[in-house]
Enzyme design. Structure first.
Site, PDB file in Angstrom:
ATOM      1  N   ALA A 219      -1.222   1.235   9.959  1.00 30.64           N
ATOM      2  CA  ALA A 219      -1.687   0.540   8.878  1.00 30.64           C
ATOM      3  C   ALA A 219      -1.804  -0.835   8.943  1.00 30.64           C
ATOM      4  CB  ALA A 219      -0.921   0.852   7.570  1.00 30.64           C
ATOM      5  N   CYS A 272       3.423 -10.477   9.038  1.00 35.53           N
ATOM      6  CA  CYS A 272       3.518  -9.029   9.615  1.00 35.53           C
ATOM      7  C   CYS A 272       2.389  -8.693  10.447  1.00 35.53           C
ATOM      8  CB  CYS A 272       3.269  -8.118   8.350  1.00 35.53           C
ATOM      9  SG  CYS A 272       4.565  -7.813   7.189  1.00 35.53           S
TER      10      CYS A 272
HETATM   11  N1  LIG Z   1       7.139  -9.678   3.834  1.00 32.98           N
HETATM   12  C1  LIG Z   1       6.375  -8.544   3.681  1.00 32.98           C
HETATM   13  O1  LIG Z   1       5.444  -8.490   3.010  1.00 32.98           O
HETATM   14  C2  LIG Z   1       6.534  -7.133   4.293  1.00 32.98           C
HETATM   15  C3  LIG Z   1       6.028  -6.037   3.874  1.00 32.98           C
HETATM   16  C4  LIG Z   1       6.302  -4.875   4.479  1.00 32.98           C
HETATM   17  C5  LIG Z   1       7.330  -4.833   5.397  1.00 32.98           C
HETATM   18  N2  LIG Z   1       7.913  -5.938   5.899  1.00 32.98           N
HETATM   19  C6  LIG Z   1       9.057  -5.817   6.862  1.00 32.98           C
HETATM   20  O2  LIG Z   1      10.393  -5.625   6.182  1.00 32.98           O
HETATM   21  C7  LIG Z   1      11.357  -6.386   7.081  1.00 32.98           C
HETATM   22  C8  LIG Z   1      11.943  -7.569   6.261  1.00 32.98           C
HETATM   23  O3  LIG Z   1      10.905  -8.449   5.914  1.00 32.98           O
HETATM   24  P1  LIG Z   1      11.096  -9.640   4.888  1.00 32.98           P
HETATM   25  O4  LIG Z   1       9.745 -10.152   4.779  1.00 32.98           O
HETATM   26  O5  LIG Z   1      11.695  -9.153   3.479  1.00 32.98           O
HETATM   27  O6  LIG Z   1      12.178 -10.604   5.795  1.00 32.98           O
HETATM   28  P2  LIG Z   1      12.965 -11.697   4.994  1.00 32.98           P
HETATM   29  O7  LIG Z   1      13.315 -12.584   6.084  1.00 32.98           O
HETATM   30  O8  LIG Z   1      12.507 -12.417   3.978  1.00 32.98           O
HETATM   31  O9  LIG Z   1      14.330 -11.159   4.499  1.00 32.98           O
HETATM   32  C9  LIG Z   1      15.167 -10.298   5.449  1.00 32.98           C
HETATM   33  C10 LIG Z   1      16.517 -10.540   5.124  1.00 32.98           C
HETATM   34  O10 LIG Z   1      17.615  -9.900   5.602  1.00 32.98           O
HETATM   35  C11 LIG Z   1      18.851 -10.689   5.796  1.00 32.98           C
HETATM   36  N3  LIG Z   1      19.581 -10.095   6.883  1.00 32.98           N
HETATM   37  C12 LIG Z   1      19.089 -10.192   8.346  1.00 32.98           C
HETATM   38  N4  LIG Z   1      20.250  -9.548   9.027  1.00 32.98           N
HETATM   39  C13 LIG Z   1      21.151  -9.115   8.112  1.00 32.98           C
HETATM   40  C14 LIG Z   1      22.448  -8.459   8.166  1.00 32.98           C
HETATM   41  N5  LIG Z   1      22.747  -8.160   9.319  1.00 32.98           N
HETATM   42  N6  LIG Z   1      23.054  -8.390   7.157  1.00 32.98           N
HETATM   43  C15 LIG Z   1      22.849  -8.569   5.828  1.00 32.98           C
HETATM   44  N7  LIG Z   1      21.382  -9.330   5.837  1.00 32.98           N
HETATM   45  C16 LIG Z   1      20.662  -9.627   6.809  1.00 32.98           C
HETATM   46  C17 LIG Z   1      18.119 -12.090   6.105  1.00 32.98           C
HETATM   47  O11 LIG Z   1      19.188 -13.114   5.685  1.00 32.98           O
HETATM   48  C18 LIG Z   1      16.913 -12.320   5.089  1.00 32.98           C
HETATM   49  O12 LIG Z   1      17.447 -12.653   3.766  1.00 32.98           O
HETATM   50  C19 LIG Z   1      10.649  -6.809   8.262  1.00 32.98           C
HETATM   51  O13 LIG Z   1      10.718  -5.703   9.211  1.00 32.98           O
HETATM   52  C20 LIG Z   1       9.174  -6.789   7.857  1.00 32.98           C
HETATM   53  O14 LIG Z   1       8.424  -6.733   8.987  1.00 32.98           O
HETATM   54  C21 LIG Z   1       7.694  -6.961   5.385  1.00 32.98           C
HETATM   55  O1  LIG Z   2     -10.299  -9.775   3.612  1.00 32.75           O
HETATM   56  C1  LIG Z   2      -9.363 -10.263   3.935  1.00 32.75           C
HETATM   57  C2  LIG Z   2      -8.195  -9.934   3.645  1.00 32.75           C
HETATM   58  C3  LIG Z   2      -6.938 -10.668   3.861  1.00 32.75           C
HETATM   59  N1  LIG Z   2      -7.141 -11.694   4.828  1.00 32.75           N
HETATM   60  C4  LIG Z   2      -5.893 -12.606   5.274  1.00 32.75           C
HETATM   61  O2  LIG Z   2      -5.107 -11.656   5.840  1.00 32.75           O
HETATM   62  C5  LIG Z   2      -3.688 -12.149   5.750  1.00 32.75           C
HETATM   63  C6  LIG Z   2      -2.803 -10.903   5.136  1.00 32.75           C
HETATM   64  O3  LIG Z   2      -3.173 -10.694   3.927  1.00 32.75           O
HETATM   65  P1  LIG Z   2      -2.572  -9.490   2.952  1.00 32.75           P
HETATM   66  O4  LIG Z   2      -2.634  -8.221   4.127  1.00 32.75           O
HETATM   67  O5  LIG Z   2      -3.348  -9.329   1.606  1.00 32.75           O
HETATM   68  O6  LIG Z   2      -0.992  -9.653   2.893  1.00 32.75           O
HETATM   69  P2  LIG Z   2       0.502  -9.643   3.554  1.00 32.75           P
HETATM   70  O7  LIG Z   2       1.396  -9.768   2.330  1.00 32.75           O
HETATM   71  O8  LIG Z   2       0.581  -9.882   4.729  1.00 32.75           O
HETATM   72  O9  LIG Z   2       0.367  -7.836   3.597  1.00 32.75           O
HETATM   73  C7  LIG Z   2       0.018  -7.269   4.679  1.00 32.75           C
HETATM   74  O10 LIG Z   2       1.163  -6.873   5.652  1.00 32.75           O
HETATM   75  C8  LIG Z   2       2.282  -6.129   4.789  1.00 32.75           C
HETATM   76  C9  LIG Z   2       3.462  -6.400   5.723  1.00 32.75           C
HETATM   77  O11 LIG Z   2       3.621  -5.458   6.763  1.00 32.75           O
HETATM   78  C10 LIG Z   2       1.805  -4.831   4.511  1.00 32.75           C
HETATM   79  O12 LIG Z   2       2.734  -4.118   3.551  1.00 32.75           O
HETATM   80  C11 LIG Z   2       0.620  -4.832   3.698  1.00 32.75           C
HETATM   81  O13 LIG Z   2       0.198  -3.709   3.213  1.00 32.75           O
HETATM   82  C12 LIG Z   2      -0.619  -5.714   4.305  1.00 32.75           C
HETATM   83  O14 LIG Z   2      -1.633  -5.776   3.384  1.00 32.75           O
HETATM   84  C13 LIG Z   2      -3.835 -13.303   4.713  1.00 32.75           C
HETATM   85  O15 LIG Z   2      -3.748 -14.573   5.532  1.00 32.75           O
HETATM   86  C14 LIG Z   2      -5.165 -13.131   4.133  1.00 32.75           C
HETATM   87  O16 LIG Z   2      -5.710 -14.272   3.634  1.00 32.75           O
HETATM   88  C15 LIG Z   2      -8.355 -12.010   5.061  1.00 32.75           C
HETATM   89  O17 LIG Z   2      -8.464 -13.026   5.891  1.00 32.75           O
HETATM   90  N2  LIG Z   2      -9.551 -11.577   4.978  1.00 32.75           N
END
Ligand SMILES: NC(=O)c1ccc[n+]([C@@H]2O[C@H](COP(=O)([O-])OP(=O)(O)OC[C@H]3O[C@@H](n4cnc5c(N)ncnc54)[C@H](O)[C@@H]3O)[C@@H](O)[C@H]2O)c1
Ligand SMILES: O=c1ccn([C@@H]2O[C@H](COP(=O)(O)OP(=O)(O)O[C@H]3O[C@H](CO)[C@@H](O)[C@H](O)[C@H]3O)[C@@H](O)[C@H]2O)c(=O)[nH]1
Length: 480
Positions: A219, A272
């Protein structure tokens, strides 16, 4: 009462668990983390992350059925369902460095679960992980299981930052992967019943473990690929006089293509996209699929090209040097409505301009100076480790200052770079800004949010990504 514990109180763990607590008042949810400052912030009035609507959800449940704690082992031991939402950064050294996912934090969480558990557990992969991680986790958990039954599920998260609460309230889909055994299917049903409290049944998809794990990487790869595709077109638009917004509109009307995620920009950022594609590339290479790996790698290459192209445009337009010139940078976060700066294109653009000796005055409504300085001095991928394990910046970048409004940033500047699409930048008084700038005054719009014609009437020289070029820019080709 079902007890849920989530390991990792970050951008995913915090908001997802807050929404589960809100929608499932009969479930007790405890979010645990090794970072004391993070947990302290979750328990305070100033939450550790900025996300529209999050404060309200947390306030409604905290202290009732939503708790934040550093007592990781106690809450893991007591839970029926354990979500693991810890960092999965890109490896910076050793085998697969620069590509493979570093599963250090995941593995240590799994070992801790194995150590402290005394009852059967459902362990849910919420972090984004390489395909087949569940198998490795299963091995760690069952190696010394003391008769405890563990079921591993993959339940990747699809929320986007800035819209996380709305995404969690109304997800396009919830994906749950599990083993095709009776135990695996029972675990899937248990997790499904949590989401079914607010997500329509037809939006909850169940698959095998490997499909769920791979779907998350796929995705993000598809989404990022759309942005690189439109950004590649933006370069061609500038070369030919086409307008990328018109092209996006025209192709997006094809229902097979669709209108979303076609905004040309200075490049995609966020924690991500790059990380997950690198991870996908590594998995392809490990599975003997170099052509597939090269295909996806190109998405990142085009993204890097777009950032470099932007910097070159700025420098070339300003007589091929920005040395000693003040440049206002409006926006540092990787997108609007978040304070998150992980992999923001602003880092590479600022570094590029600093490389040509510019002086930068940066304003972002949600990012403070300390964060900007850390980002501009930190090594690649160091940002994705828990905050207390990140290296401290030994020095700060002297040519960078941070200010708290756009007008101060632009005062006496030669040029303005818009790097985040914050709504407030659309309604700035550009006449006032122009009057206080050096001349000729430039605007480089990396998000296509300003009315370029209006700005040209005021007297600005304007560059908008993928739009027909200002005559000034045509005469100043950006050659690296
Ligand atoms: N940020 C997003 O939008 C997003 C969306 C979808 C998936 N993800 C995925 O989710 C995961 C987490 O991302 P995030 O953005 O929340 O990261 P983040 O850094 O904001 O949070 C992760 C947390 O885990 C804690 N941690 C690490 N090891 C630990 C342990 N052993 N015990 C307890 N706590 C521990 C850290 O201190 C930190 O606060 C990643 O794999 C990321 O790719 C992120
Ligand atoms: O038309 C577009 C859409 C987005 N962006 C850029 O792309 C990046 C990512 O944007 P967005 O996907 O909206 O935010 P994220 O929080 O990074 O979310 C992505 O990454 C997450 C972490 O895995 C997933 O869960 C989400 O589904 C996926 O959209 C940013 O810098 C945006 O400015 C563009 O330049 N053009």
């Amino acid at each position: 009462m079902v007890k849920i514990c989530c390991i990792g109180a970050g951008y995913v763990g915090g908001p997802t668990m807050a929404v589960i607590a809100l929608k499932c008042p009969k479930v007790e949810v405890v979010v645990v983390d090794i970072s004391v400052p993070r947990i302290t912030a979750w328990n305070s009035d100033t939450l550790p992350i900025y996300e529209p609507g999050l404060d309200d959800v947390v306030k409604q449940c905290r202290g009732k059925n939503l708790f934040f704690s550093t007592d990781v082992e106690k809450h893991v031991a007591e839970a029926d369902i354990i979500f693991v939402s810890v960092n999965t950064p890109t490896k910076t050294r050793g085998l697969g460095a620069g590509k493979a996912a570093d599963l250090t934090y995941w593995e240590s969480a799994a070992r801790m679960i194995a150590d402290v558990s005394k009852s059967d557990k459902i362990v849910v992969e919420k972090s984004t992980v390489p395909v087949k991680t569940a198998e490795a986790i299963e091995k760690i958990l069952t190696h010394n299981s003391k008769g405890i039954n563990y079921q591993i599920l993959s339940n990747p998260e699809f929320l986007a930052e800035g819209t996380a609460i709305q995404d969690l309230f109304h997800p396009d889909r919830v994906l749950i992967g599990g083993r095709e055994t009776p135990g695996g299917q029972k675990a899937i049903q248990a997790l499904k019943s949590v989401y079914a409290e607010w997500v329509p049944e037809d939006r909850i998809i169940t698959t095998n473990l490997w499909s769920a794990e791979l779907s998350k990487l796929a995705a993000n790869a598809f989404l990022a690929q759309r942005i690189s595709s439109v950004n590649a077109m933006s370069a061609l638009c500038e070369a030919t006089g086409a307008d990328v917004a018109e092209v996006s509109h025209a192709i997006g009307k094809d229902s097979r293509i669709g209108p979303k995620f076609l905004n040309a920009s200075v490049g995609f950022g966020g924690s991500c996209f790059q990380k997950d594609i690198l991870n996908l590339v590594y998995i392809c290479e490990c599975n003997g699929l170099p052509e597939v790996a090269t295909y996806w790698k190109q998405v990142i290459k085009v993204n890097d090209y777009q950032k470099t192209r932007f910097v070159n445009r700025v420098v070339a337009s300003m007589f091929n040097t920005v040395s000693g010139k003040k440049i206002a940078v409006l926006g540092f976060a990787f997108k609007k409505d978040t304070g998150d700066t992980r992999e923001t294109p602003a880092i590479d653009v600022c570094k590029g301009l600093l490389g040509d000796n510019a002086r930068l005055s940066i304003y972002d409504p949600q990012v403070n100076e300390d964060q900007m300085q850390r980002d501009l001095t930190m090594n690649k991928f160091d940002w994705d480790h828990p905050i207390h394990l990140q290296p401290m910046s030994p020095t700060s970048v002297k040519q960078v200052s941070m200010v708290w409004d756009a007008y101060t940033a632009a005062k006496d500047a030669h040029g303005i770079c818009i790097l985040t699409e914050w709504d407030e930048f659309k309604t700035l008084d550009f006449q006032k800004i122009f009057d206080n700038m050096q001349k000729p005054a430039f605007v480089f719009d990396g998000r296509n949010i300003v009315d370029a014609d209006k700005l040209r009437e005021i007297g600005f020289i304007v560059y908008s990504i993928g739009k027909p070029l200002d005559p000034w820019l045509k005469d100043m080709p950006a050659v690296a």
